[in-house]
Every structure is written in C-alpha cells, then in structure tokens.
Design a protein around this motif. Structure first.
Motif, PDB file in Angstrom:
ATOM      1  N   LEU A  93      51.962  33.512  39.594  1.00  0.00           N
ATOM      2  CA  LEU A  93      51.744  34.556  38.598  1.00  0.00           C
ATOM      3  C   LEU A  93      50.416  35.271  38.827  1.00  0.00           C
ATOM      4  O   LEU A  93      50.328  36.504  38.701  1.00  0.00           O
ATOM      5  CB  LEU A  93      51.796  33.965  37.186  1.00  0.00           C
ATOM      6  CG  LEU A  93      51.591  34.939  36.037  1.00  0.00           C
ATOM      7  CD1 LEU A  93      52.692  35.998  36.026  1.00  0.00           C
ATOM      8  CD2 LEU A  93      51.557  34.195  34.714  1.00  0.00           C
ATOM      9  N   ILE A  94      49.383  34.521  39.194  1.00  0.00           N
ATOM     10  CA  ILE A  94      48.092  35.142  39.481  1.00  0.00           C
ATOM     11  C   ILE A  94      48.205  36.077  40.682  1.00  0.00           C
ATOM     12  O   ILE A  94      47.650  37.181  40.685  1.00  0.00           O
ATOM     13  CB  ILE A  94      46.997  34.080  39.685  1.00  0.00           C
ATOM     14  CG1 ILE A  94      46.694  33.395  38.350  1.00  0.00           C
ATOM     15  CG2 ILE A  94      45.730  34.694  40.273  1.00  0.00           C
ATOM     16  CD1 ILE A  94      45.772  32.214  38.446  1.00  0.00           C
ATOM     17  N   PHE A  95      48.961  35.673  41.711  1.00  0.00           N
ATOM     18  CA  PHE A  95      49.154  36.560  42.855  1.00  0.00           C
ATOM     19  C   PHE A  95      49.918  37.823  42.464  1.00  0.00           C
ATOM     20  O   PHE A  95      49.610  38.922  42.938  1.00  0.00           O
ATOM     21  CB  PHE A  95      49.864  35.838  44.000  1.00  0.00           C
ATOM     22  CG  PHE A  95      48.935  35.022  44.852  1.00  0.00           C
ATOM     23  CD1 PHE A  95      47.930  35.630  45.589  1.00  0.00           C
ATOM     24  CD2 PHE A  95      49.059  33.650  44.909  1.00  0.00           C
ATOM     25  CE1 PHE A  95      47.070  34.887  46.379  1.00  0.00           C
ATOM     26  CE2 PHE A  95      48.202  32.896  45.689  1.00  0.00           C
ATOM     27  CZ  PHE A  95      47.205  33.519  46.428  1.00  0.00           C
ATOM     28  N   PRO A 120      37.867  42.372  36.947  1.00  0.00           N
ATOM     29  CA  PRO A 120      39.097  41.600  36.742  1.00  0.00           C
ATOM     30  C   PRO A 120      39.449  40.743  37.962  1.00  0.00           C
ATOM     31  O   PRO A 120      39.947  39.627  37.832  1.00  0.00           O
ATOM     32  CB  PRO A 120      40.165  42.675  36.508  1.00  0.00           C
ATOM     33  CG  PRO A 120      39.411  43.843  35.984  1.00  0.00           C
ATOM     34  CD  PRO A 120      38.079  43.794  36.676  1.00  0.00           C
ATOM     35  N   ARG A 121      39.182  41.257  39.150  1.00  0.00           N
ATOM     36  CA  ARG A 121      39.480  40.497  40.371  1.00  0.00           C
ATOM     37  C   ARG A 121      38.664  39.203  40.425  1.00  0.00           C
ATOM     38  O   ARG A 121      39.171  38.151  40.809  1.00  0.00           O
ATOM     39  CB  ARG A 121      39.212  41.350  41.599  1.00  0.00           C
ATOM     40  CG  ARG A 121      39.649  40.680  42.900  1.00  0.00           C
ATOM     41  CD  ARG A 121      39.570  41.628  44.081  1.00  0.00           C
ATOM     42  NE  ARG A 121      40.317  42.848  43.874  1.00  0.00           N
ATOM     43  CZ  ARG A 121      41.605  42.999  44.177  1.00  0.00           C
ATOM     44  NH1 ARG A 121      42.278  42.006  44.682  1.00  0.00           N
ATOM     45  NH2 ARG A 121      42.212  44.150  43.963  1.00  0.00           N
ATOM     46  N   ALA A 122      37.411  39.262  40.012  1.00  0.00           N
ATOM     47  CA  ALA A 122      36.573  38.060  40.016  1.00  0.00           C
ATOM     48  C   ALA A 122      37.102  37.027  39.027  1.00  0.00           C
ATOM     49  O   ALA A 122      37.095  35.829  39.308  1.00  0.00           O
ATOM     50  CB  ALA A 122      35.125  38.430  39.691  1.00  0.00           C
ATOM     51  N   VAL A 123      37.597  37.483  37.877  1.00  0.00           N
ATOM     52  CA  VAL A 123      38.145  36.560  36.876  1.00  0.00           C
ATOM     53  C   VAL A 123      39.406  35.891  37.406  1.00  0.00           C
ATOM     54  O   VAL A 123      39.574  34.670  37.295  1.00  0.00           O
ATOM     55  CB  VAL A 123      38.434  37.301  35.546  1.00  0.00           C
ATOM     56  CG1 VAL A 123      39.140  36.390  34.565  1.00  0.00           C
ATOM     57  CG2 VAL A 123      37.143  37.822  34.951  1.00  0.00           C
ATOM     58  N   THR A 124      40.296  36.672  38.015  1.00  0.00           N
ATOM     59  CA  THR A 124      41.530  36.070  38.535  1.00  0.00           C
ATOM     60  C   THR A 124      41.236  35.133  39.704  1.00  0.00           C
ATOM     61  O   THR A 124      41.936  34.135  39.883  1.00  0.00           O
ATOM     62  CB  THR A 124      42.562  37.147  38.952  1.00  0.00           C
ATOM     63  OG1 THR A 124      41.951  38.055  39.867  1.00  0.00           O
ATOM     64  CG2 THR A 124      43.108  37.880  37.755  1.00  0.00           C
ATOM     65  N   ASP A 125      40.205  35.428  40.486  1.00  0.00           N
ATOM     66  CA  ASP A 125      39.828  34.522  41.573  1.00  0.00           C
ATOM     67  C   ASP A 125      39.360  33.173  41.027  1.00  0.00           C
ATOM     68  O   ASP A 125      39.706  32.120  41.569  1.00  0.00           O
ATOM     69  CB  ASP A 125      38.740  35.142  42.442  1.00  0.00           C
ATOM     70  CG  ASP A 125      39.267  36.238  43.351  1.00  0.00           C
ATOM     71  OD1 ASP A 125      40.504  36.359  43.477  1.00  0.00           O
ATOM     72  OD2 ASP A 125      38.440  36.971  43.923  1.00  0.00           O
ATOM     73  N   VAL A 126      38.571  33.194  39.958  1.00  0.00           N
ATOM     74  CA  VAL A 126      38.131  31.933  39.347  1.00  0.00           C
ATOM     75  C   VAL A 126      39.342  31.136  38.864  1.00  0.00           C
ATOM     76  O   VAL A 126      39.449  29.934  39.113  1.00  0.00           O
ATOM     77  CB  VAL A 126      37.149  32.182  38.181  1.00  0.00           C
ATOM     78  CG1 VAL A 126      36.900  30.915  37.393  1.00  0.00           C
ATOM     79  CG2 VAL A 126      35.842  32.735  38.694  1.00  0.00           C
ATOM     80  N   LEU A 127      40.247  31.805  38.176  1.00  0.00           N
ATOM     81  CA  LEU A 127      41.451  31.120  37.689  1.00  0.00           C
ATOM     82  C   LEU A 127      42.272  30.559  38.842  1.00  0.00           C
ATOM     83  O   LEU A 127      42.752  29.419  38.783  1.00  0.00           O
ATOM     84  CB  LEU A 127      42.306  32.079  36.862  1.00  0.00           C
ATOM     85  CG  LEU A 127      41.702  32.548  35.542  1.00  0.00           C
ATOM     86  CD1 LEU A 127      42.578  33.624  34.908  1.00  0.00           C
ATOM     87  CD2 LEU A 127      41.521  31.380  34.598  1.00  0.00           C
ATOM     88  N   LYS A 180      48.469  41.580  42.752  1.00  0.00           N
ATOM     89  CA  LYS A 180      49.187  42.596  43.529  1.00  0.00           C
ATOM     90  C   LYS A 180      49.544  43.815  42.681  1.00  0.00           C
ATOM     91  O   LYS A 180      49.373  44.959  43.123  1.00  0.00           O
ATOM     92  CB  LYS A 180      50.464  41.973  44.123  1.00  0.00           C
ATOM     93  CG  LYS A 180      51.315  42.914  44.903  1.00  0.00           C
ATOM     94  CD  LYS A 180      50.651  43.294  46.196  1.00  0.00           C
ATOM     95  CE  LYS A 180      51.601  44.143  47.039  1.00  0.00           C
ATOM     96  NZ  LYS A 180      50.940  44.749  48.152  1.00  0.00           N
ATOM     97  N   LEU A 181      50.034  43.604  41.476  1.00  0.00           N
ATOM     98  CA  LEU A 181      50.577  44.695  40.676  1.00  0.00           C
ATOM     99  C   LEU A 181      49.577  45.357  39.739  1.00  0.00           C
ATOM    100  O   LEU A 181      49.698  46.547  39.465  1.00  0.00           O
ATOM    101  CB  LEU A 181      51.775  44.198  39.870  1.00  0.00           C
ATOM    102  CG  LEU A 181      52.964  43.677  40.680  1.00  0.00           C
ATOM    103  CD1 LEU A 181      54.049  43.175  39.754  1.00  0.00           C
ATOM    104  CD2 LEU A 181      53.490  44.755  41.613  1.00  0.00           C
ATOM    105  N   LEU A 182      48.633  44.614  39.222  1.00  0.00           N
ATOM    106  CA  LEU A 182      47.778  45.155  38.176  1.00  0.00           C
ATOM    107  C   LEU A 182      46.383  45.554  38.628  1.00  0.00           C
ATOM    108  O   LEU A 182      45.715  46.325  37.945  1.00  0.00           O
ATOM    109  CB  LEU A 182      47.677  44.165  37.014  1.00  0.00           C
ATOM    110  CG  LEU A 182      48.995  43.833  36.316  1.00  0.00           C
ATOM    111  CD1 LEU A 182      48.763  42.839  35.197  1.00  0.00           C
ATOM    112  CD2 LEU A 182      49.670  45.077  35.792  1.00  0.00           C
TER     113      LEU A 182
END
Length: 137
Positions: free
Chosen positions: A109-111, A75-82, A115-117
């Motif tokens: 929102l991505i940050f 999930p971290r890699a996906v949010t980094d791409v976004l 942080k939370l999820l």
C-alpha cells in the motif's frame, strides 16, 4: 494570535526539530559504531546472530529516515519512515502468517501511495528556512 507571535512560534518549533534531528543523528551514529564493534566481537567469539544484527541495523536505518523526515517535511519522507519501520518489523519479528500478510500488504500500500499520490513537489528537497506563518485574509 498576532502574526509576529506565530512567526516566533514556528521558528522556535523549527529550531527544536533541527536540534532533535541532530540528536537523533548523533545517537544513530553511536549505535552504528556499537553495532559494528559488537558484530566483530561476536563473529570472533563464534556467537554472531544474524537476527540481532538485522534488528540493530534496521533500527539504525529507521532512525536515519526519521531524522530526514524531521528535516525535510515532505510526504515522501513520511512514507519512507513508515516503509522502513514496517519493513524492520517484518524482518526482525517472527510473527504469524496473518501478521506477515498484513505487513506485506502495508508495504504494498505504501508503494501504491508513493507511485500514485506523490508528485515532483514531494521530492526530498531540504527545507533551509522555517515555514512561513499562515497568511491573513
């Protein structure tokens, strides 16, 4: 579908993702070389454009992050791409204040999501083998 067939399909998909990731990496490295060459030429000619340089370098970064996403499956890699894709759009485009506000809100929102999820298990740990097929119950 039989578990053996599922395993073969998953391994094939995993191998194809790796091939695509390697291809993306090769093209990204080529783009880095071309961007460096063009930047030096434009600087020497007095025609350097910082906007074009940022657009090209941010595209390179998005390509690298996308390649990591294909390899890591986290999930971290996906949010980094976004995050990088939205940041690229904010830096490169000269859009309306409303569009900029939406982009900045999306980054915020991505940050918050990061942080939370995200958990420690979401860390970018390379996956060295294809995923296991779903277990039968």
């Amino acid at each position: 579908m039989k578990p053996k067939a599922i395993t073969v399909l998953l391994k094939t998909a995993w191998a194809l993702e790796l091939i695509i990731a390697v291809f993306i990496l090769l093209v990204t490295v080529l783009q880095m070389v071309l961007t460096g060459k063009d930047s030096v030429e434009y600087l020497l000619a007095g025609k350097f454009s910082l906007d074009e340089f940022f657009a090209s370098t941010m595209s390179i970064i998005v390509g690298l992050e996308f390649m990591k996403m294909l390899i890591l499956h986290t999930p971290r890699a996906v949010t980094d791409v976004l995050l990088f894709a939205i940041a690229r759009q904010l830096v490169v485009s000269h859009s309306t204040p409303a569009d900029t506000l939406i982009g900045v809100s999306a980054v915020a929102l991505i940050f918050v999501i990061k942080k939370l999820l995200h958990t420690k298990e979401d860390a970018d740990v390379p996956v060295m083998r294809p995923p296991h097929p779903p277990s039968q119950q």
